[in-house]
Design a protein around this motif. Sequence first.
Motif, PDB file in Angstrom:
ATOM      1  N   ALA A 176       0.874  -1.177   0.000  1.00 55.60           N
ATOM      2  CA  ALA A 176       0.000   0.000   0.000  1.00 55.60           C
ATOM      3  C   ALA A 176       0.900   1.213   0.000  1.00 55.60           C
ATOM      4  O   ALA A 176       1.175   1.804   1.032  1.00 55.60           O
ATOM      5  N   ASP A 213      -2.517  -1.486  -4.389  1.00 53.34           N
ATOM      6  CA  ASP A 213      -2.940  -1.397  -2.988  1.00 53.34           C
ATOM      7  C   ASP A 213      -3.475  -2.758  -2.562  1.00 53.34           C
ATOM      8  O   ASP A 213      -4.670  -2.973  -2.414  1.00 53.34           O
ATOM      9  N   ARG A 285      -9.250   3.458  -4.375  1.00 50.74           N
ATOM     10  CA  ARG A 285      -8.543   2.974  -3.188  1.00 50.74           C
ATOM     11  C   ARG A 285      -9.512   2.663  -2.050  1.00 50.74           C
ATOM     12  O   ARG A 285      -9.260   1.758  -1.242  1.00 50.74           O
ATOM     13  N   ARG A 289      -9.453  -1.061  -0.250  1.00 57.41           N
ATOM     14  CA  ARG A 289      -9.139  -1.242   1.170  1.00 57.41           C
ATOM     15  C   ARG A 289     -10.350  -1.657   2.000  1.00 57.41           C
ATOM     16  O   ARG A 289     -10.274  -1.698   3.221  1.00 57.41           O
ATOM     17  N   THR A 369      -5.672  -4.466  -6.708  1.00 51.55           N
ATOM     18  CA  THR A 369      -5.737  -5.019  -5.354  1.00 51.55           C
ATOM     19  C   THR A 369      -5.955  -6.520  -5.435  1.00 51.55           C
ATOM     20  O   THR A 369      -5.909  -7.124  -6.514  1.00 51.55           O
TER      21      THR A 369
END
Length: 385
Positions: A176, A213, A285, A289, A369
């Motif tokens: 990240a 990320d 993002r 996350r 991701t």
Amino acid sequence: MSVTAPQGFEAAGVAVGLKSTGKPDVAVIVNRGPLKTGAAVFTSNRAKANPILWSEQVIRDGVVEAIVLNSGGANCFTGSFGFQTTHQTAERAAELLGVGAGDILVCSTGLIGTGDQVFRDKVLAGVEQGIARLNPEGGPDAANAIMTTDSVQKTATYQADGWSIGGMAKGAGMLAPGLATMLVVLTTDAVLTSSEADAHLRAATRVSFDRLDSDGCMSTNDQVTLMVSGASGVTPDAAAFRAGLTAICSDLARQLQGDAEGASHDISIQVMHAASEEEAVEVGRSVARNNLFKAAIFGNDPNWGRVLAAIGTTTALFDPYDVDVEMNGVRVCSSGGPDRPREEVDLTPRATSIVIDLKVGDASATILTNDLTHDYVHENSAYAS
């Protein structure tokens, strides 16, 4: 060939016992010139490892003779002893190469908070052995030496008209970044000034490593380095070089994504029609996350409500009731409401595509991701064991 594909570079990877597996754990890459230009970007984590603190000083004059990297120990939160270890690493390499210690970058990766005289002795031995084994074919060995929980080495090359770029990377967790991700070394035989190298590197990492990320955790040791030998004698067109550097960084970023700890899905989150690129990144993002979203993808559940819930936490400009969401090519949400049946979405392939249309502007961005799996939890619960 990795980092030794461009002219002017030699490398080596050796095993000195930092890893219990007996695999290579110290890498050395040397720039034979004629240029000794360098640029680097570092983690934006305020908690920085000793090698980062050292390398931030080294890179200021834009001159880099060599870089030493070790796996098997992060040398972070190890106090003055740890910084002295980094300093001695650079001094030993400089002495053997006949250059100044202030032109030697140092990188470390591994467990945080451990380091003793045995660690120092092994790293210094690795420097000596690595420099003794330097050769133009040593790129793959160097790439192996920086691996920790990586299951495969990550390398890439880019060939242009008269000049080339080589690269190696390591990383499988704590992906990240703020400007960089884990450890990456890039080399080129193009002719560049230090300011040009710095500008190109920052532009390339901004849209590649900085868009990866994997798990929302930022490392203390992240560093991306570009070393310039100028051995080709070719000064490339600025746009062409930046495109090539961006291509190789994007290639390595996707390799990092594909080897993320325990992952079963590689997720690409494309945000379209945002008011600005910054807002597109913020929205992407926020989804990357979101643990509920990541768990749903692990379970092959096209739960698009978790996407909307995640983007609703951002400050980006959009109407939550005028957003479209596609999952693997199926528009499951239209204008903030249900569209195609969830049963039409096949999430069994590893490659997973999420497209979010904010309908407010012309900007876009893509965040990479992974899903959240049992294996990821297990691996990181036993990392220090």
